[in-house]
Write a protein that holds these residues in place. Structure first.
Motif, short mmCIF file in Angstrom:
data_model
loop_
_atom_site.label_atom_id
_atom_site.label_comp_id
_atom_site.label_asym_id
_atom_site.label_seq_id
_atom_site.Cartn_x
_atom_site.Cartn_y
_atom_site.Cartn_z
N GLY A 98 5.81 4.65 -8.44
CA GLY A 98 4.82 4.26 -7.45
C GLY A 98 5.47 3.90 -6.14
N GLN A 99 4.66 3.84 -5.10
CA GLN A 99 5.12 3.48 -3.76
C GLN A 99 4.29 2.31 -3.26
N SER A 100 4.93 1.41 -2.54
CA SER A 100 4.24 0.20 -2.13
C SER A 100 4.68 -0.24 -0.74
N GLY A 101 3.80 -0.91 -0.04
CA GLY A 101 4.15 -1.45 1.26
C GLY A 101 3.99 -0.45 2.39
N GLY A 102 4.60 -0.75 3.52
CA GLY A 102 4.45 0.06 4.72
C GLY A 102 5.15 1.40 4.63
N PRO A 103 4.68 2.38 5.41
CA PRO A 103 5.27 3.72 5.38
C PRO A 103 6.66 3.76 6.00
N GLU A 141 -6.25 0.60 -12.07
CA GLU A 141 -7.51 1.33 -12.16
C GLU A 141 -7.32 2.67 -12.89
N GLU A 142 -6.13 2.83 -13.45
CA GLU A 142 -5.74 4.04 -14.18
C GLU A 142 -5.88 5.30 -13.32
N ARG A 143 -5.43 5.17 -12.08
CA ARG A 143 -5.38 6.33 -11.18
C ARG A 143 -3.93 6.78 -11.06
N ALA A 153 3.58 7.58 2.52
CA ALA A 153 3.60 7.59 1.05
C ALA A 153 2.77 8.74 0.50
N PHE A 154 3.42 9.74 -0.09
CA PHE A 154 2.72 10.87 -0.69
C PHE A 154 1.71 10.40 -1.73
N LEU A 155 2.08 9.39 -2.50
CA LEU A 155 1.22 8.87 -3.57
C LEU A 155 0.22 7.84 -3.06
N GLY A 156 0.39 7.39 -1.84
CA GLY A 156 -0.44 6.29 -1.36
C GLY A 156 0.16 4.97 -1.80
N ALA A 157 0.17 4.01 -0.91
CA ALA A 157 0.78 2.71 -1.21
C ALA A 157 -0.29 1.63 -1.31
N CYS A 158 0.15 0.40 -1.47
CA CYS A 158 -0.77 -0.74 -1.51
C CYS A 158 -0.03 -1.98 -1.09
N ARG A 159 -0.77 -3.02 -0.81
CA ARG A 159 -0.18 -4.35 -0.61
C ARG A 159 -0.89 -5.27 -1.60
N TYR A 160 -0.39 -5.25 -2.81
CA TYR A 160 -1.04 -5.98 -3.90
C TYR A 160 -0.01 -6.89 -4.56
N LYS A 161 -0.32 -8.16 -4.58
CA LYS A 161 0.61 -9.14 -5.16
C LYS A 161 0.19 -9.48 -6.58
N LEU A 162 1.05 -9.19 -7.53
CA LEU A 162 0.76 -9.57 -8.92
C LEU A 162 0.75 -11.09 -9.04
N LEU A 204 -1.24 6.34 -8.09
CA LEU A 204 -1.88 6.45 -6.79
C LEU A 204 -2.19 5.06 -6.24
N ASN A 205 -1.66 4.78 -5.05
CA ASN A 205 -1.81 3.46 -4.42
C ASN A 205 -1.16 2.35 -5.23
N GLY A 206 0.04 2.64 -5.71
CA GLY A 206 0.87 1.63 -6.31
C GLY A 206 0.28 0.95 -7.54
N ILE A 207 0.69 -0.28 -7.76
CA ILE A 207 0.28 -1.01 -8.95
C ILE A 207 -1.23 -1.27 -8.92
#
Length: 412
Positions: free
Chosen positions: A8-13, A48-50, A73-82, A40-43
């Motif tokens: 997965g990819q996360s954060g800024g491009p 969401e099982e994408r 990010a080819f896969l799309g990233a996110c800014r999500y804090k576990l 897709l869109n990181g964690i």
């Protein structure tokens, strides 16, 4: 490696984040991994099982080369804090339920400081609960603020773009004449670390003086001193260039951008959105000296300028992606791949791995000795550090004169 891999990819491009993705994919396939999934869109998307099977999109060597040259990010990233494990155990149970369903042996996350926090928490949970998956982080950030690695993929290309853009801004301003002078304030990304703003100094050479002033967030910003310095420089030359980090602060701890407007937006990690420092300073200069002012906010342009990426950066991004798969295959978990500089001349580096607990939530800033004593520029030591990272070019693959990128849209 018997199981599958998910990445997965996360954060800024960045201009080279997908080169790391290409490195993960190719190395995994070379080592016989059956499936390489992309979340897709990181964690956040994973929960969401994408996710996709990357082999549906990367079919040949040309696709690999396109991916290496594709910014963001080819896969799309996110800014999500576990959340902390003890605060939401059910969420972690859901993550591992999905991992087990997909027969995932290795989880690779490409990102910056906050992304390494995700690797730390997932690897900790796996160890505590007896899960067998391995978790490896791949460094990615234009901010260059990850600890224990000499530099981060993404920084070299951003620095190259910033240095080039600064030089072109300087060249542009030299052709303009105003009776009371012109001051151009360039605002560069950088909350607490000034690695990017310092890169404006790369514009300096035999054919360019470079910026007159460079202000990083590592040093308290003295507004009165700034105005005085610019005023003296205006008396000597008709065009003055000042580069400032978006995160420069005054002595009471406020960001300069907060002096003219409230900074209201806060992301999932508690970070204020910073913008407006250059505008505030330009207005103050205009009021005080009656001079013409301009502001240049590089903003998102500095993050994904793949047309001006560094070959060194692209190659190193690819290498750290591959090194992550290799490390997991050899039994490592809870680690991040790092770049170790072996020598400056000739420039050589190697990859290593470090415990992510020593990296996550730790910010690497520009050493004070690499900033001039008066805090208004960077030293030659800073430039000696940066210059090797911006070397070389990788020509875009163009169609109709415009760079072609690898995207999912193309395959629909």
């Amino acid at each position: 490696m018997k199981g599958n891999i998910i990445v997965g990819q996360s954060g800024g491009p960045t201009a080279v984040i997908n080169s790391s993705l290409a490195g993960v994919y190719k190395t995994a396939k070379d080592r016989g991994v059956t499936k390489v999934y992309g979340m897709l869109n990181g964690i956040q998307g994973f929960l969401e099982e994408r996710y996709i099977d990357l082999s549906d999109y990367i079919k040949n060597d040309l696709d690999i080369e396109l991916l290496k040259r594709t910014p963001s990010a080819f896969l799309g990233a996110c800014r999500y804090k576990l959340p902390d494990i003890h605060k939401d155990k059910e969420l972690y149970e859901k993550i591992f339920e999905i991992l087990n369903k997909l027969d995932i042996e290795c989880f690779v996350y490409i990102g910056g400081n906050d992304s390494m926090d995700t690797i730390k928490k997932l690897s900790d949970y796996a160890i505590v609960t007896g899960q067998t998956q391995r978790f490896i982080g791949v460094p990615k950030t234009i901010d260059n603020d990850l600890a224990l690695t000499d530099h981060t993929p993404g920084y070299g290309s951003a620095a190259k773009y910033i240095g080039t853009a600064t030089k072109e801004v300087i060249r542009d301003s030299m052709g303009l004449v105003y009776n009371k002078g012109l001051v151009t304030v360039i605002e560069v990304m950088g909350r607490n670390a000034g690695w990017l703003t310092g890169a404006t100094a790369l514009a300096k050479g035999e054919d360019c003086e470079g910026p007159d002033f460079i202000y990083l967030p590592e040093v308290i910003f003295d507004l009165d001193n700034f105005l005085e310095k610019v005023g003296k420089q205006l008396a000597k030359k008709k065009s003055v260039i000042a580069a400032v980090s978006e995160g420069i602060k005054i002595a009471d701890g406020r960001y300069v951008c907060e002096l003219s407007a409230n900074v209201e937006y806060v992301d999932a990690f508690g970070h204020k959105q910073l913008t407006g420092a250059a505008n505030y300073l330009a207005n103050r200069l205009s009021e005080k000296f009656g001079c013409k002012t301009r502001t240049v906010e590089l903003s998102t342009l500095q993050r994904s300028a793949a047309h001006l990426s560094s070959l060194v950066d692209i190659n190193e991004a690819f290498q750290v992606g591959g090194a992550a798969v290799k490390a997991a295959d050899e039994g490592d978990t809870g680690k991040m791949v790092v770049i170790d500089r072996v020598s400056d001349d000739p420039y050589q580096c190697s990859t290593g791995i470090y415990d992510v607990h020593k990296i996550s939530n730790v910010e690497k800033v520009v050493p004070r000795e690499w900033i001039t004593k008066d805090g208004s520029n960077v030293t030659e030591e800073f430039l000696d550090y940066v210059r090797p990272l911006i070397q070389g070019d990788l020509a875009p693959i163009t169609v109709g004169g415009i760079p072609r990128h690898l995207t999912m849209i193309r395959h629909k």
